[in-house]
Design a protein around this motif. Structure first.
Motif, PDB file in Angstrom:
ATOM      1  N   LYS A   1      95.804 -38.429 -17.592  1.00  0.00           N
ATOM      2  CA  LYS A   1      96.060 -37.998 -16.871  1.00  0.00           C
ATOM      3  C   LYS A   1      94.846 -36.991 -16.058  1.00  0.00           C
ATOM      4  CE  LYS A   1     100.017 -39.681 -16.267  1.00  0.00           C
ATOM      5  NZ  LYS A   1     101.742 -39.393 -16.002  1.00  0.00           N
ATOM      6  N   LEU A   2      94.672 -36.628 -17.429  1.00  0.00           N
ATOM      7  CA  LEU A   2      93.746 -35.555 -16.496  1.00  0.00           C
ATOM      8  C   LEU A   2      92.342 -36.041 -16.598  1.00  0.00           C
ATOM      9  CD1 LEU A   2      93.305 -32.441 -19.327  1.00  0.00           C
ATOM     10  CD2 LEU A   2      94.126 -32.727 -16.714  1.00  0.00           C
ATOM     11  N   LYS A   3      92.061 -37.862 -16.878  1.00  0.00           N
ATOM     12  CA  LYS A   3      91.023 -38.519 -16.833  1.00  0.00           C
ATOM     13  C   LYS A   3      91.231 -39.130 -15.630  1.00  0.00           C
ATOM     14  CE  LYS A   3      89.241 -39.580 -21.308  1.00  0.00           C
ATOM     15  NZ  LYS A   3      88.593 -40.279 -22.757  1.00  0.00           N
ATOM     16  N   LYS A   4      92.229 -39.689 -15.426  1.00  0.00           N
ATOM     17  CA  LYS A   4      92.722 -40.511 -14.170  1.00  0.00           C
ATOM     18  C   LYS A   4      92.459 -39.050 -12.989  1.00  0.00           C
ATOM     19  CE  LYS A   4      96.140 -42.258 -11.693  1.00  0.00           C
ATOM     20  NZ  LYS A   4      97.801 -41.819 -11.310  1.00  0.00           N
ATOM     21  N   LEU A   5      91.707 -37.918 -13.305  1.00  0.00           N
ATOM     22  CA  LEU A   5      92.346 -36.925 -12.077  1.00  0.00           C
ATOM     23  C   LEU A   5      90.866 -36.996 -11.436  1.00  0.00           C
ATOM     24  CD1 LEU A   5      94.816 -33.995 -12.190  1.00  0.00           C
ATOM     25  CD2 LEU A   5      94.394 -35.336 -10.708  1.00  0.00           C
ATOM     26  N   TYR A   6      90.063 -36.930 -12.734  1.00  0.00           N
ATOM     27  CA  TYR A   6      88.965 -36.461 -12.689  1.00  0.00           C
ATOM     28  C   TYR A   6      87.954 -38.326 -12.400  1.00  0.00           C
ATOM     29  CZ  TYR A   6      84.244 -36.536 -14.140  1.00  0.00           C
ATOM     30  OH  TYR A   6      82.266 -36.118 -14.053  1.00  0.00           O
ATOM     31  N   ASN A   7      88.636 -39.269 -12.262  1.00  0.00           N
ATOM     32  CA  ASN A   7      87.796 -39.952 -12.212  1.00  0.00           C
ATOM     33  C   ASN A   7      88.351 -40.861 -10.349  1.00  0.00           C
ATOM     34  OD1 ASN A   7      86.867 -41.069 -13.940  1.00  0.00           O
ATOM     35  ND2 ASN A   7      88.175 -42.050 -15.154  1.00  0.00           N
ATOM     36  N   GLU A   8      89.451 -39.737 -10.382  1.00  0.00           N
ATOM     37  CA  GLU A   8      90.115 -40.475  -8.885  1.00  0.00           C
ATOM     38  C   GLU A   8      89.856 -39.834  -7.514  1.00  0.00           C
ATOM     39  OE1 GLU A   8      93.924 -41.788  -9.225  1.00  0.00           O
ATOM     40  OE2 GLU A   8      93.518 -43.339 -10.551  1.00  0.00           O
ATOM     41  N   LYS A   9      89.707 -38.532  -8.311  1.00  0.00           N
ATOM     42  CA  LYS A   9      90.161 -36.870  -7.404  1.00  0.00           C
ATOM     43  C   LYS A   9      88.405 -36.443  -6.349  1.00  0.00           C
ATOM     44  CE  LYS A   9      94.515 -37.037  -6.703  1.00  0.00           C
ATOM     45  NZ  LYS A   9      95.108 -38.025  -5.684  1.00  0.00           N
ATOM     46  N   THR A  10      87.605 -37.893  -6.392  1.00  0.00           N
ATOM     47  CA  THR A  10      86.038 -36.822  -6.730  1.00  0.00           C
ATOM     48  C   THR A  10      86.104 -36.022  -5.825  1.00  0.00           C
ATOM     49  OG1 THR A  10      86.034 -39.160  -5.534  1.00  0.00           O
ATOM     50  CG2 THR A  10      85.043 -39.549  -7.513  1.00  0.00           C
ATOM     51  N   GLU A  11      86.456 -36.213  -4.438  1.00  0.00           N
ATOM     52  CA  GLU A  11      85.978 -34.785  -3.489  1.00  0.00           C
ATOM     53  C   GLU A  11      86.614 -33.401  -4.407  1.00  0.00           C
ATOM     54  OE1 GLU A  11      89.246 -36.943  -3.922  1.00  0.00           O
ATOM     55  OE2 GLU A  11      90.835 -35.703  -2.965  1.00  0.00           O
ATOM     56  N   SER A  12      86.881 -33.717  -5.330  1.00  0.00           N
ATOM     57  CA  SER A  12      87.345 -32.589  -5.741  1.00  0.00           C
ATOM     58  C   SER A  12      86.448 -31.714  -6.813  1.00  0.00           C
ATOM     59  CB  SER A  12      88.947 -32.203  -6.430  1.00  0.00           C
ATOM     60  OG  SER A  12      89.753 -32.083  -5.472  1.00  0.00           O
ATOM     61  N   ASN A  13      86.217 -30.416  -7.554  1.00  0.00           N
ATOM     62  CA  ASN A  13      85.303 -30.155  -8.713  1.00  0.00           C
ATOM     63  C   ASN A  13      85.934 -30.640  -9.681  1.00  0.00           C
ATOM     64  OD1 ASN A  13      83.057 -29.203  -9.777  1.00  0.00           O
ATOM     65  ND2 ASN A  13      82.564 -27.720  -7.819  1.00  0.00           N
TER      66      ASN A  13
END
Ligand code: UDP
Ligand code: MG
Length: 310
Positions: free
Chosen positions: A50-62
């Motif tokens: 789930k965290l990796k998914k966030l990292y890969n998808e939410k590129t607008e966030s840091n």
């Protein structure tokens, strides 16, 4: 100005995404930069994916994701999170949404408008726990405050926001057995305590059973006080005096009153008492020795198998 949200996650697969969304919503109009530093503390569920998914998808966030090689505990996760954070302010917040991101904004406002404070910590206005638990916790705080040189605020949680200077001071504390509350207090600085209302856990369950809390309490006492070590001296001298006094009484009774003694029960009781106390004190010394032993090995506080960072 930039804020770092340090989020320890252990088996929080059903919380991390919602946590992210709620934060993005809350920080939409704050007018400063912020980053997420998620620390996956060796979760056994799908938290890492789930965290990796966030990292890969939410590129607008840091977003930064630190993944441990196994479960090292929340204290180590906090350390790793702070270490990998880059903000001027650092917030420690749980992934389970028991602590609202809106409170972080309140904390930042205080740090900005009241520069005499270096840290803002939230305490639970009303504890949502059983009466027994609250009783145990308040007993623990009374005891640790009496024993140790650090002063702990009874209801304060790890939920807090502090400046980079404070963050650096925390990182300077390189001890392996990390008792955050003691560390926060030991490093000093001016801390403002604000009340907050703890929410129900969003999903999953708490990792703090009664046994873990007792272990944590012992950890706290032995990490920040050496007074228990002196217990052996006090107990020992008290018993020695008592023994001498008793001896004098016996001699006087024997010589002047011709009393006769059958001492079987007394002897057994005394042996048990003394043996018990000795074992207790040896155990106490042992627990300090164990800490010194582990610390002398200079083990790292955590082992990261992967750090995702942009
Ligand atoms: N946590 C962690 N490692 C652990 C135990 C807990 O990183 O070994 C994290 C957990 O994912 C959560 C926070 O620490 O974000 C607080 O844990 P929990 O909600 O279980 O504690 P409670 O709120 O019940 O005190
Ligand atoms: Mg929680």
């Amino acid at each position: 100005m930039k804020l770092s949200l340090v989020v320890p996650c252990y088996n929080e697969q059903d919380n991390v995404e919602l946590f992210y969304e709620e934060c993005v919503k809350a920080f939409e109009n704050v007018g400063y930069d912020y980053e997420f530093v998620f620390v996956n503390d060796g979760s056994r569920d799908k938290t890492e994916e789930k965290l990796k998914k966030l990292y890969n998808e939410k590129t607008e966030s840091n977003i930064t994701v630190v993944s441990f090689s196994r479960n090292f505990g929340k204290e180590s996760a906090i350390f790793a999170g702070i270490k990998n954070s880059t903000g001027d302010y650092v917030s420690l917040i749980d992934a389970d949404l028991q602590q609202r991101p809106e409170v972080v904004i309140e904390m930042i406002d205080i740090l900005d408008s009241e520069p005499e404070y270096d840290c803002v910590a939230a305490y639970q206005a009303k504890r949502k726990e059983s009466g027994i638990m609250t009783g145990f916790k308040s007993g623990f705080y009374k005891m640790i405050n009496a024993l140790s040189e650090v002063e702990l605020h009874a209801d304060a949680s790890d939920f807090r926001t502090f400046t980079r200077t404070v963050a650096d001071a925390i990182l300077e504390m390189g001890e392996y057995h990390r008792f955050s509350k003691g560390i926060f207090s030991w490093i000093g600085f001016n801390t403002k305590y604000i009340p907050y209302e703890v929410q129900e856990r969003n999903a999953g369950e708490t990792k703090w059973g009664f046994r873990k809390l007792v272990k944590y309490a012992l950890e706290g006492i032995t990490a920040f006080s050496t007074k228990p070590l002196r217990l052996a001296i006090y107990l020992g001298s008290f018993l020695a005096f008592a023994a001498i006094a008793y001896l004098v009484v016996i001699i006087i009774q024997r010589l002047f009153f011709d009393a006769s003694f059958s001492g079987y029960a007394t002897i057994v009781a005394l042996i048990l008492l003394l043996g018990g106390m000795q074992l207790f004190c040896i155990g106490l010394i042992g627990s300090y020795l164990a800490k010194t032993y582990i610390q002398s090995k200079n083990r790292p506080i955590y082992v990261a198998k992967e750090i995702l960072k942009r």
